[in-house]
Design a protein around this motif. Structure first.
Motif, PDB file in Angstrom:
ATOM      1  N   SER A 117      48.199 -29.152  13.921  1.00 52.69           N
ATOM      2  CA  SER A 117      47.476 -27.917  13.611  1.00 52.69           C
ATOM      3  C   SER A 117      46.292 -28.189  12.698  1.00 52.69           C
ATOM      4  O   SER A 117      45.180 -27.708  12.924  1.00 52.69           O
ATOM      5  N   MET A 118      46.518 -28.977  11.640  1.00 54.46           N
ATOM      6  CA  MET A 118      45.439 -29.281  10.697  1.00 54.46           C
ATOM      7  C   MET A 118      44.373 -30.171  11.334  1.00 54.46           C
ATOM      8  O   MET A 118      43.172 -29.986  11.104  1.00 54.46           O
ATOM      9  N   ILE A 119      44.813 -31.134  12.134  1.00 55.03           N
ATOM     10  CA  ILE A 119      43.853 -32.027  12.790  1.00 55.03           C
ATOM     11  C   ILE A 119      42.963 -31.246  13.748  1.00 55.03           C
ATOM     12  O   ILE A 119      41.740 -31.403  13.770  1.00 55.03           O
ATOM     13  N   ILE A 120      43.571 -30.370  14.557  1.00 52.37           N
ATOM     14  CA  ILE A 120      42.800 -29.635  15.559  1.00 52.37           C
ATOM     15  C   ILE A 120      41.916 -28.577  14.899  1.00 52.37           C
ATOM     16  O   ILE A 120      40.708 -28.505  15.155  1.00 52.37           O
ATOM     17  N   LEU A 121      42.521 -27.718  14.076  1.00 53.51           N
ATOM     18  CA  LEU A 121      41.788 -26.587  13.519  1.00 53.51           C
ATOM     19  C   LEU A 121      40.681 -27.004  12.556  1.00 53.51           C
ATOM     20  O   LEU A 121      39.697 -26.264  12.386  1.00 53.51           O
ATOM     21  N   GLY A 126      35.878 -29.270  13.017  1.00 52.00           N
ATOM     22  CA  GLY A 126      34.809 -29.497  12.051  1.00 52.00           C
ATOM     23  C   GLY A 126      33.839 -30.563  12.508  1.00 52.00           C
ATOM     24  O   GLY A 126      32.610 -30.386  12.431  1.00 52.00           O
ATOM     25  N   ALA A 127      34.366 -31.682  13.012  1.00 49.50           N
ATOM     26  CA  ALA A 127      33.494 -32.754  13.502  1.00 49.50           C
ATOM     27  C   ALA A 127      32.688 -32.292  14.715  1.00 49.50           C
ATOM     28  O   ALA A 127      31.494 -32.612  14.846  1.00 49.50           O
ATOM     29  N   ALA A 128      33.315 -31.522  15.604  1.00 52.19           N
ATOM     30  CA  ALA A 128      32.614 -31.034  16.803  1.00 52.19           C
ATOM     31  C   ALA A 128      31.496 -30.064  16.431  1.00 52.19           C
ATOM     32  O   ALA A 128      30.388 -30.135  16.980  1.00 52.19           O
ATOM     33  N   LEU A 129      31.764 -29.157  15.497  1.00 52.67           N
ATOM     34  CA  LEU A 129      30.731 -28.199  15.087  1.00 52.67           C
ATOM     35  C   LEU A 129      29.573 -28.903  14.392  1.00 52.67           C
ATOM     36  O   LEU A 129      28.406 -28.546  14.586  1.00 52.67           O
ATOM     37  N   LEU A 130      29.890 -29.891  13.576  1.00 55.59           N
ATOM     38  CA  LEU A 130      28.830 -30.625  12.881  1.00 55.59           C
ATOM     39  C   LEU A 130      27.978 -31.398  13.877  1.00 55.59           C
ATOM     40  O   LEU A 130      26.741 -31.325  13.848  1.00 55.59           O
ATOM     41  N   MET A 300      47.880 -38.207  15.094  1.00 58.58           N
ATOM     42  CA  MET A 300      46.610 -38.927  15.212  1.00 58.58           C
ATOM     43  C   MET A 300      46.583 -39.784  16.479  1.00 58.58           C
ATOM     44  O   MET A 300      45.567 -39.853  17.172  1.00 58.58           O
ATOM     45  N   ILE A 301      47.716 -40.428  16.784  1.00 57.95           N
ATOM     46  CA  ILE A 301      47.793 -41.250  17.999  1.00 57.95           C
ATOM     47  C   ILE A 301      47.602 -40.387  19.236  1.00 57.95           C
ATOM     48  O   ILE A 301      46.841 -40.728  20.152  1.00 57.95           O
ATOM     49  N   VAL A 302      48.284 -39.246  19.256  1.00 54.42           N
ATOM     50  CA  VAL A 302      48.279 -38.401  20.449  1.00 54.42           C
ATOM     51  C   VAL A 302      46.908 -37.797  20.698  1.00 54.42           C
ATOM     52  O   VAL A 302      46.421 -37.772  21.837  1.00 54.42           O
ATOM     53  N   PHE A 303      46.234 -37.316  19.641  1.00 45.73           N
ATOM     54  CA  PHE A 303      45.012 -36.542  19.848  1.00 45.73           C
ATOM     55  C   PHE A 303      43.729 -37.344  19.690  1.00 45.73           C
ATOM     56  O   PHE A 303      42.637 -36.766  19.757  1.00 45.73           O
ATOM     57  N   LEU A 304      43.824 -38.664  19.515  1.00 44.00           N
ATOM     58  CA  LEU A 304      42.606 -39.464  19.444  1.00 44.00           C
ATOM     59  C   LEU A 304      41.780 -39.372  20.729  1.00 44.00           C
ATOM     60  O   LEU A 304      40.563 -39.118  20.671  1.00 44.00           O
ATOM     61  N   PRO A 305      42.367 -39.549  21.914  1.00 43.33           N
ATOM     62  CA  PRO A 305      41.546 -39.443  23.132  1.00 43.33           C
ATOM     63  C   PRO A 305      40.931 -38.054  23.310  1.00 43.33           C
ATOM     64  O   PRO A 305      39.766 -37.929  23.691  1.00 43.33           O
ATOM     65  N   GLU A 306      41.708 -36.997  23.033  1.00 42.99           N
ATOM     66  CA  GLU A 306      41.170 -35.652  23.215  1.00 42.99           C
ATOM     67  C   GLU A 306      40.093 -35.340  22.186  1.00 42.99           C
ATOM     68  O   GLU A 306      39.176 -34.563  22.452  1.00 42.99           O
ATOM     69  N   HIS A 384      29.088 -24.574   9.733  1.00 42.20           N
ATOM     70  CA  HIS A 384      30.521 -24.269   9.809  1.00 42.20           C
ATOM     71  C   HIS A 384      31.375 -25.534   9.785  1.00 42.20           C
ATOM     72  O   HIS A 384      32.531 -25.500   9.351  1.00 42.20           O
ATOM     73  N   GLY A 385      30.824 -26.651  10.263  1.00 38.91           N
ATOM     74  CA  GLY A 385      31.603 -27.869  10.363  1.00 38.91           C
ATOM     75  C   GLY A 385      32.153 -28.386   9.045  1.00 38.91           C
ATOM     76  O   GLY A 385      33.361 -28.649   8.921  1.00 38.91           O
ATOM     77  N   PRO A 386      31.304 -28.563   8.011  1.00 43.18           N
ATOM     78  CA  PRO A 386      31.823 -29.091   6.746  1.00 43.18           C
ATOM     79  C   PRO A 386      32.901 -28.224   6.107  1.00 43.18           C
ATOM     80  O   PRO A 386      33.777 -28.756   5.410  1.00 43.18           O
ATOM     81  N   ALA A 387      32.873 -26.925   6.323  1.00 43.61           N
ATOM     82  CA  ALA A 387      33.916 -26.062   5.762  1.00 43.61           C
ATOM     83  C   ALA A 387      35.277 -26.422   6.351  1.00 43.61           C
ATOM     84  O   ALA A 387      36.285 -26.527   5.635  1.00 43.61           O
ATOM     85  N   HIS A 388      35.321 -26.624   7.671  1.00 42.09           N
ATOM     86  CA  HIS A 388      36.582 -27.044   8.318  1.00 42.09           C
ATOM     87  C   HIS A 388      37.016 -28.426   7.838  1.00 42.09           C
ATOM     88  O   HIS A 388      38.206 -28.658   7.590  1.00 42.09           O
ATOM     89  N   LEU A 389      36.064 -29.344   7.700  1.00 42.86           N
ATOM     90  CA  LEU A 389      36.396 -30.689   7.260  1.00 42.86           C
ATOM     91  C   LEU A 389      36.953 -30.682   5.832  1.00 42.86           C
ATOM     92  O   LEU A 389      37.849 -31.458   5.497  1.00 42.86           O
ATOM     93  N   MET A 390      36.435 -29.789   4.992  1.00 43.26           N
ATOM     94  CA  MET A 390      36.924 -29.688   3.623  1.00 43.26           C
ATOM     95  C   MET A 390      38.390 -29.260   3.593  1.00 43.26           C
ATOM     96  O   MET A 390      39.185 -29.769   2.790  1.00 43.26           O
ATOM     97  N   VAL A 391      38.770 -28.337   4.464  1.00 38.88           N
ATOM     98  CA  VAL A 391      40.167 -27.898   4.513  1.00 38.88           C
ATOM     99  C   VAL A 391      41.064 -29.057   4.935  1.00 38.88           C
ATOM    100  O   VAL A 391      42.188 -29.208   4.420  1.00 38.88           O
ATOM    101  N   PHE A 392      40.583 -29.902   5.848  1.00 41.65           N
ATOM    102  CA  PHE A 392      41.395 -31.054   6.248  1.00 41.65           C
ATOM    103  C   PHE A 392      41.574 -32.026   5.089  1.00 41.65           C
ATOM    104  O   PHE A 392      42.652 -32.622   4.928  1.00 41.65           O
TER     105      PHE A 392
END
Length: 401
Positions: A117-121, A126-130, A300-306, A384-392
């Motif tokens: 949940s934390m990785i995706i949200l 965050g990385a995608a928006l940035l 992290m292993i599972v969602f690296l490709p996605e 918007h991206g850095p805000a999500h990254l900060m939460v992670f």
């Protein structure tokens, strides 16, 4: 599509090498199981674990590659569903392998799904928006589709992490509650899939803004925040997801072949996951790492490709595809993983602790609120991206606190 074309475009050396690597690694671990079951020195343990994880990651990339090709043939949202369900299948298998392995793993499902949940949200979004916001000035998600995802996520995440501590016993659902909530979760998720692929399919496709009123020849004003949007036509940026590839018989042959390749690549991941789970548990225990770190590693292993697929979509300006890959994947993860682990717990008699700490519940609430703020605006930007990254980052600090 003739057979030579299938060999050239589908059964490529790289496509065949991944399942071959997976099956070869499984046979090697099978032969070495008497050695692996003994007490390994720390260098040997981490070397073997790293090798198994590397093979699983390579095979996972193969699964995603085949799922992406199927996505182009089937179109959205069907194509995205193939990809996300393939990833979720791998995650469920890895969690089940840990639960059914040696040792006590009452919280592995909670830790893994929370990490996902934390990785995706936050991390992936965050990385995608940035990345996407720095390249494109006008990124517009389909707000109706994002709203549907968020509606389900609020309910499913509350059932997964909040209510076990409120109505359960010691953070775990009682057997009757587990049966009822597993069944209701599957029904809710099934209804969501029915609507997503049926009557509300357009809500999960890319949108393009309708042109505003013309103020000068050949020039239109910027559409306001309430301007309607329509699904992108087939000839637009998503035409690649509906590529024609010759006669329907040829397309069917390609779909069947890629599906068989996908299955052949998933199976060794399933078989290798048991050894990975046992070695990971031993390695983290020796390192004195937090128990929750095991779930983070699996996620992290599972969602690296996605994650890489999502970044590609963001760089291409496909913001609704980003939402489909991220929010759709999380809906599938919670909607399928929680019933699966509760069922495993009921069948094996294991206690499945799902109730989260107050800190993690606050982080989850902030993540959902931030997602709603980000994706319900007229457009999303790089800000918007850095805000999500900060939460992670805050989540990472909480794991090691």
């Amino acid at each position: 599509m003739p057979t030579p074309s299938l060999l050239r475009t589908v059964l490529t050396p790289s496509a065949l090498a991944r399942p071959a690597l997976g099956w070869g690694a499984f046979l090697a671990t099978l032969a070495a199981r008497p050695f692996l079951s003994g007490h390994l020195s720390a260098p040997v343990l981490w070397t073997v674990l790293a090798a198994i994880v590397a093979v699983i990651v390579v095979c996972a990339f193969g699964v995603v590659a085949q799922a992406e090709h199927l996505a182009r043939r089937l179109g959205d949202p069907y194509g995205t569903l193939v990809l996300t369900l393939s990833i979720v299948l791998i995650e469920v298998v890895l969690i089940a392998a840990v639960m059914l392995g040696p040792g006590e793993h009452a919280t592995i499902a909670r830790d893994s799904v929370m990490a996902v949940s934390m990785i995706i949200l936050n991390l992936v979004v965050g990385a995608a928006l940035l990345a996407g916001g720095l390249r494109h000035d006008d990124l517009r998600p389909n707000r109706t589709g994002v709203s549907a995802y968020l509606a389900l996520l609020v309910v499913l995440l509350a059932v997964a992490f909040a209510f076990p501590g409120l109505i359960g016993t010691d953070g775990a659902y009682r057997p009757g509650q587990a049966v009822a909530l597993s069944a209701l979760t599957v029904v809710l998720y099934g209804f969501f899939l029915l609507r997503q692929t049926g009557a509300q399919r357009a809500d999960f496709q890319e949108v393009v803004p309708l042109p505003g009123p013309v103020t000068a020849p050949g020039r239109a004003t910027d559409p306001g925040p309430d301007t309607a949007a329509r699904p992108a036509p087939a000839a637009g940026p998503h035409a690649s997801h509906r590529e024609a590839a010759g006669p329907s018989a040829g397309r069917r042959a390609e779909v069947v072949t890629r599906t068989l390749l996908l299955v052949a690549t998933v199976v060794p991941i399933v078989l290798l996951s048991h050894d990975m789970a046992a070695l990971l548990d031993d390695g983290l225990a020796r390192a004195g790492a937090p128990v929750a770190l095991s779930g983070v590693v699996i996620a992290m292993i599972v969602f690296l490709p996605e994650t890489i697929t999502t970044l590609r979509a963001a760089l291409g300006g496909e913001m609704q595809r980003v939402s489909n890959l991220c929010h759709g994947a999380l809906v599938s993860t919670v909607g399928l993983t929680i019933p699966a682990v509760l069922t495993i717990g009921l069948v094996t008699g294991q206690r499945v602790v799902l109730a989260e700490s107050t800190t993690h519940l606050v982080l989850l609430g902030v993540s959902l609120l931030l997602t709603a703020v980000t994706f319900t605006g007229r457009r999303v930007t790089a800000l918007h991206g850095p805000a999500h990254l900060m939460v992670f980052v805050l989540y990472g600090l909480a794991v090691f606190a």
